[in-house]
Design a protein around this motif. Structure first.
Motif, PDB file in Angstrom:
ATOM      1  N   GLN A 124       0.810  -1.217   0.000  1.00 56.81           N
ATOM      2  CA  GLN A 124       0.000   0.000   0.000  1.00 56.81           C
ATOM      3  C   GLN A 124       0.844   1.269   0.000  1.00 56.81           C
ATOM      4  N   ARG A 125       1.925   1.232   0.771  1.00 59.69           N
ATOM      5  CA  ARG A 125       2.802   2.401   0.843  1.00 59.69           C
ATOM      6  C   ARG A 125       4.181   1.946   1.293  1.00 59.69           C
ATOM      7  N   ARG A 126       5.199   2.601   0.739  1.00 60.64           N
ATOM      8  CA  ARG A 126       6.570   2.339   1.181  1.00 60.64           C
ATOM      9  C   ARG A 126       6.828   3.160   2.445  1.00 60.64           C
ATOM     10  N   LEU A 127       7.348   2.514   3.460  1.00 60.32           N
ATOM     11  CA  LEU A 127       7.630   3.197   4.709  1.00 60.32           C
ATOM     12  C   LEU A 127       8.902   4.033   4.563  1.00 60.32           C
ATOM     13  N   ASP A 128       8.797   5.312   4.863  1.00 61.20           N
ATOM     14  CA  ASP A 128       9.910   6.236   4.704  1.00 61.20           C
ATOM     15  C   ASP A 128      10.713   6.277   5.999  1.00 61.20           C
ATOM     16  N   THR A 129      11.727   5.439   6.081  1.00 59.69           N
ATOM     17  CA  THR A 129      12.537   5.338   7.295  1.00 59.69           C
ATOM     18  C   THR A 129      13.211   6.657   7.629  1.00 59.69           C
ATOM     19  N   ASN A 130      13.727   7.322   6.627  1.00 59.32           N
ATOM     20  CA  ASN A 130      14.432   8.585   6.868  1.00 59.32           C
ATOM     21  C   ASN A 130      13.499   9.639   7.457  1.00 59.32           C
ATOM     22  N   GLU A 131      12.256   9.690   6.940  1.00 58.25           N
ATOM     23  CA  GLU A 131      11.292  10.653   7.470  1.00 58.25           C
ATOM     24  C   GLU A 131      10.920  10.308   8.907  1.00 58.25           C
ATOM     25  N   VAL A 132      10.718   9.016   9.172  1.00 56.94           N
ATOM     26  CA  VAL A 132      10.389   8.595  10.531  1.00 56.94           C
ATOM     27  C   VAL A 132      11.515   8.962  11.494  1.00 56.94           C
ATOM     28  N   MET A 133      12.762   8.688  11.075  1.00 58.29           N
ATOM     29  CA  MET A 133      13.895   8.995  11.943  1.00 58.29           C
ATOM     30  C   MET A 133      14.068  10.508  12.123  1.00 58.29           C
ATOM     31  N   ARG A 134      13.746  11.283  11.081  1.00 54.73           N
ATOM     32  CA  ARG A 134      13.807  12.741  11.210  1.00 54.73           C
ATOM     33  C   ARG A 134      12.805  13.216  12.253  1.00 54.73           C
ATOM     34  N   VAL A 135      11.597  12.662  12.187  1.00 56.26           N
ATOM     35  CA  VAL A 135      10.558  13.041  13.140  1.00 56.26           C
ATOM     36  C   VAL A 135      10.933  12.587  14.542  1.00 56.26           C
ATOM     37  N   VAL A 136      11.454  11.364  14.664  1.00 58.46           N
ATOM     38  CA  VAL A 136      11.858  10.859  15.982  1.00 58.46           C
ATOM     39  C   VAL A 136      12.950  11.740  16.576  1.00 58.46           C
ATOM     40  N   SER A 137      13.880  12.194  15.735  1.00 58.91           N
ATOM     41  CA  SER A 137      14.936  13.090  16.215  1.00 58.91           C
ATOM     42  C   SER A 137      14.344  14.391  16.746  1.00 58.91           C
ATOM     43  N   LEU A 138      13.354  14.929  16.033  1.00 57.25           N
ATOM     44  CA  LEU A 138      12.695  16.162  16.503  1.00 57.25           C
ATOM     45  C   LEU A 138      11.911  15.901  17.783  1.00 57.25           C
ATOM     46  N   MET A 139      11.294  14.716  17.876  1.00 50.58           N
ATOM     47  CA  MET A 139      10.548  14.371  19.083  1.00 50.58           C
ATOM     48  C   MET A 139      11.491  14.260  20.277  1.00 50.58           C
ATOM     49  N   ARG A 140      12.677  13.730  20.024  1.00 52.11           N
ATOM     50  CA  ARG A 140      13.660  13.603  21.098  1.00 52.11           C
ATOM     51  C   ARG A 140      14.079  14.970  21.619  1.00 52.11           C
ATOM     52  N   GLU A 141      14.125  15.959  20.720  1.00 55.22           N
ATOM     53  CA  GLU A 141      14.592  17.297  21.091  1.00 55.22           C
ATOM     54  C   GLU A 141      13.472  18.201  21.601  1.00 55.22           C
ATOM     55  N   THR A 142      12.216  17.771  21.472  1.00 60.57           N
ATOM     56  CA  THR A 142      11.094  18.604  21.917  1.00 60.57           C
ATOM     57  C   THR A 142      11.109  18.752  23.432  1.00 60.57           C
ATOM     58  N   ARG A 143      11.060  19.984  23.906  1.00 58.84           N
ATOM     59  CA  ARG A 143      11.103  20.256  25.352  1.00 58.84           C
ATOM     60  C   ARG A 143       9.715  20.059  25.956  1.00 58.84           C
ATOM     61  N   ILE A 144       9.674  19.236  26.996  1.00 61.24           N
ATOM     62  CA  ILE A 144       8.425  18.948  27.695  1.00 61.24           C
ATOM     63  C   ILE A 144       8.567  19.424  29.135  1.00 61.24           C
ATOM     64  N   PRO A 145       7.566  20.161  29.690  1.00 65.23           N
ATOM     65  CA  PRO A 145       7.649  20.637  31.081  1.00 65.23           C
ATOM     66  C   PRO A 145       7.871  19.481  32.053  1.00 65.23           C
ATOM     67  N   SER A 146       8.651  19.716  33.060  1.00 61.56           N
ATOM     68  CA  SER A 146       9.009  18.653  34.018  1.00 61.56           C
ATOM     69  C   SER A 146       7.809  18.124  34.779  1.00 61.56           C
ATOM     70  N   PHE A 147       6.758  18.939  34.935  1.00 57.84           N
ATOM     71  CA  PHE A 147       5.604  18.468  35.709  1.00 57.84           C
ATOM     72  C   PHE A 147       4.920  17.277  35.045  1.00 57.84           C
ATOM     73  N   ALA A 148       5.154  17.088  33.716  1.00 59.01           N
ATOM     74  CA  ALA A 148       4.494  15.990  33.009  1.00 59.01           C
ATOM     75  C   ALA A 148       4.930  14.639  33.550  1.00 59.01           C
ATOM     76  N   GLN A 149       6.150  14.545  34.085  1.00 55.27           N
ATOM     77  CA  GLN A 149       6.646  13.288  34.629  1.00 55.27           C
ATOM     78  C   GLN A 149       6.517  13.211  36.143  1.00 55.27           C
ATOM     79  N   SER A 150       5.990  14.236  36.745  1.00 55.00           N
ATOM     80  CA  SER A 150       5.921  14.309  38.208  1.00 55.00           C
ATOM     81  C   SER A 150       4.851  13.377  38.754  1.00 55.00           C
ATOM     82  N   ASN A 151       5.230  12.523  39.682  1.00 46.57           N
ATOM     83  CA  ASN A 151       4.252  11.649  40.334  1.00 46.57           C
ATOM     84  C   ASN A 151       3.311  12.450  41.218  1.00 46.57           C
ATOM     85  N   GLY A 152       3.811  13.549  41.780  1.00 48.53           N
ATOM     86  CA  GLY A 152       2.955  14.400  42.599  1.00 48.53           C
ATOM     87  C   GLY A 152       1.814  14.990  41.796  1.00 48.53           C
ATOM     88  N   VAL A 153       2.102  15.476  40.604  1.00 48.20           N
ATOM     89  CA  VAL A 153       1.055  16.033  39.753  1.00 48.20           C
ATOM     90  C   VAL A 153       0.095  14.929  39.310  1.00 48.20           C
TER      91      VAL A 153
END
Length: 589
Positions: free
Chosen positions: A181-210
């Motif tokens: 149906q479609r060829r999987l674009d590994t390079n595009e996936v890895m580009r997106v994963v790299s951007l996801m890795r660099e995306t800054r997420i507020p620390s409260f998201a991992q807080s057990n207290g919150v």
């Protein structure tokens, strides 16, 4: 086994299943319409007659039946698509056995005229080795396959892994079907994963207290609704509670989720197929070390891929504003979505590259195994990886592109020796040189070779057979030849040992200059750690014969017609055909 009959029978069998599934699908559509109409009818009757609860029960049962049939129809559609994709795999393989490879990527983007051997040996491009072999479903697998064909690095375990996959014909076909149906674009996936890795997420998201605070707030909201329902509090309490929760959750999470959403916008469809690919690999059992190790590694990746798909689904559902209001207001949906992403980013993002490489490795290996399976006439190569001497011994060698019409030849190459091959035009010299080179590429990748017997050591390969000019950069044909020979010399000085395959040295100059230059070049290169095969029309070059220079030829017979044997024999060619054929053209024959 008759492969054509095998692929044809499977395609025909699937055609029957597909027809049956289509009929079932039509029946299910009719059933959905019928149950929906029945549901509407019950509702209408309830409003105009006083039959009471039986009509409500009937409408509920009709709606339930509609939902059930719709779900069955969805599964039927999925199965129909899988069967259709699988049928396409068998039809494409059937066509390939008839010489039609148009369904497969030809890898022309990998063509490199300066590469040591791939340009001369037709490794990439239309009708190339790559196109005949390539069944990859990911761009990473395609790149991996191209890299392996371009770099001669023998691995005995790789050969064992390919042999194991070759006999898993049904499993391989189902794997290849995942990419129809479609060829999987590994390079595009890895580009997106790299951007996801660099995306800054507020620390409260991992807080057990919150997280605990969120659970307490949700419980409080449910209690407020309960109190209002039993008259213990005003309905203003749960309503404002929901509004306040929505405001707080949306305020603190929407910016981060918007950044994540902008990064992963095109990833959802590909990730769903990637999960199917990974599951197909890990659900199979393997015996060889490489396949077992790759399967084990991907088994660890299943949770990561599944969680990422759920996160992508959650980001898609945020587009429903009304649903988002109630989801955030009641259960802090955006907070938990952001938390899931933050935890995925922490636990899995750094591992994604290795997992994607593993999928690409297996993808390329499956292509090589399919090529092996489609050529039962090929035999395993005996590779000597413990000697520094150049060894090349072939019995019944032939070019893989020629099929059943190929003429087989025996040929042995001795380390540091040179083989000057003469013969008329179209006598088979160039095809033989390419057969020597392309079978060595197959052997180094653990793929069966096209010969009755094949024994080689591990060495480097360089060819010069198809030099082209470059007028755009002011490079003439002759100059291009000189640049190629210069590249060859530098390569041979750096890489030991090397087999060189040359077709007509210095054919861009006059005969005498060509002869003298060819002699000078061969004498110079014979002092390096080099072995060579040289095809030429220049019979004078054969006078270099010595203990290390040997003459072989492809002879023809001239009579009423030209007879080509395509058999290599010791000695120098006696007959040439250019004048003979030109005379026949001039005489109108």
């Amino acid at each position: 086994m008759d492969l054509k009959a095998y692929y044809s029978s499977h395609a025909e069998s699937l055609a029957l299943e597909i027809a049956q599934l289509k009929r079932k699908g039509n029946t299910l559509v009719i059933a959905q319409i019928a149950f929906f109409v029945l549901f509407v009818a019950f509702i209408v009757l309830y409003t105009v007659v006083s039959w009471g609860w039986p009509l409500l029960v009937g409408s509920a049962l009709s709606l339930l039946a509609y939902a059930l049939v719709r779900r069955i129809d969805g599964r039927n559609s999925d199965l129909l698509q899988r069967k259709t994709d699988l049928q396409q795999v068998f039809l494409h393989e059937q066509a390939s056995l008839d010489g039609d490879f148009t369904a497969f990527d030809d890898g022309r983007r990998y063509v490199d005229a300066r590469h040591e051997y791939t340009f001369d040996l037709d490794v990439f491009g239309p009708e190339s080795l790559f196109q005949r072999m390539n069944r990859t479903v990911t761009s990473g697998g395609s790149d991996r396959l191209a890299r392996q064909l371009s770099q001669l690095e023998y691995d005995e375990k790789g050969a064992e892994a390919i042999a194991e996959l070759a006999v898993k014909d049904a499993w391989r076909a189902e794997f290849i079907a995942l990419g129809q149906q479609r060829r999987l674009d590994t390079n595009e996936v890895m580009r997106v994963v790299s951007l996801m890795r660099e995306t800054r997420i507020p620390s409260f998201a991992q807080s057990n207290g919150v997280r605990i605070l969120a659970f307490l707030a949700i419980v409080g909201c449910l209690c407020a609704f309960g109190a209002a329902s039993f008259g213990m509090a005003s309905w203003n309490l749960p309503i404002w509670w929901v509004i306040l929760q929505f405001g707080l959750v949306f305020l603190f999470t929407s910016g981060s989720l918007k950044r994540v959403g902008s990064v992963v916008d095109r990833l959802h469809e590909q990730m769903g197929t990637y999960i199917k690919v990974v599951r197909h690999i890990v659900d199979e059992s393997f015996a060889t070390s490489l396949n077992t190790a790759d399967s084990k590694m991907l088994r660890e990746a299943i949770d990561s891929f599944a969680q990422l798909e759920q996160i992508l689904g959650g980001l898609d559902r945020r587009g429903n504003i009304l649903g988002l209001f109630f989801a955030d207001g009641l259960v802090w949906s955006d907070f938990f979505l952001l938390r899931r992403f933050a935890l995925w980013q922490r636990d899995y993002a750094d591992e994604m590259g290795e997992w994607m490489d593993t999928v690409s490795r297996m993808d390329a290996r499956i292509s090589m195994a399919t090529f092996s399976y489609n050529h039962p006439e090929a035999c395993p190569a005996e590779v000597l990886d413990d000697t520094k001497e150049l060894v090349y011994e072939a019995q019944g060698l032939f070019h893989p592109f020629l099929g059943a019409k190929a003429v087989r030849n025996d040929f042995c190459i001795v380390d540091h020796h040179y083989y000057i091959i003469t013969g008329a035009n179209m006598a088979g010299k160039s095809t033989f040189l390419r057969a020597v080179g392309i079978n060595y590429i197959l052997a180094m990748n653990g793929i069966p070779v096209f010969a009755d017997g094949y024994r080689v050591s591990v060495f480097h390969l360089f060819s010069s057979m198809r030099t082209t000019d470059d007028l755009a950069h002011g490079i003439s044909y002759f100059n291009a030849e000189l640049l190629r020979l210069q590249q060859l010399l530098q390569y041979c000085r750096d890489c030991h040992p090397t087999l060189i395959i040359l077709d007509e040295i210095l054919k861009g100059t006059n005969s005498l200059d060509k002869l003298n230059g060819s002699r000078m070049f061969l004498e110079a290169i014979s002092h390096l750690d080099v072995t060579g095969i040289i095809a030429t029309h220049d019979l004078e070059l054969s006078k270099m014969q010595s203990d290390r220079f040997h003459n072989y030829c492809f002879e023809i017979e001239l009579g009423a017609h030209v007879t080509y044997s395509y058999k290599i024999t010791s000695g120098v060619a006696r007959n040439q055909n250019a004048t003979y054929l030109l005379r026949r053209i001039l005489e109108g024959e």
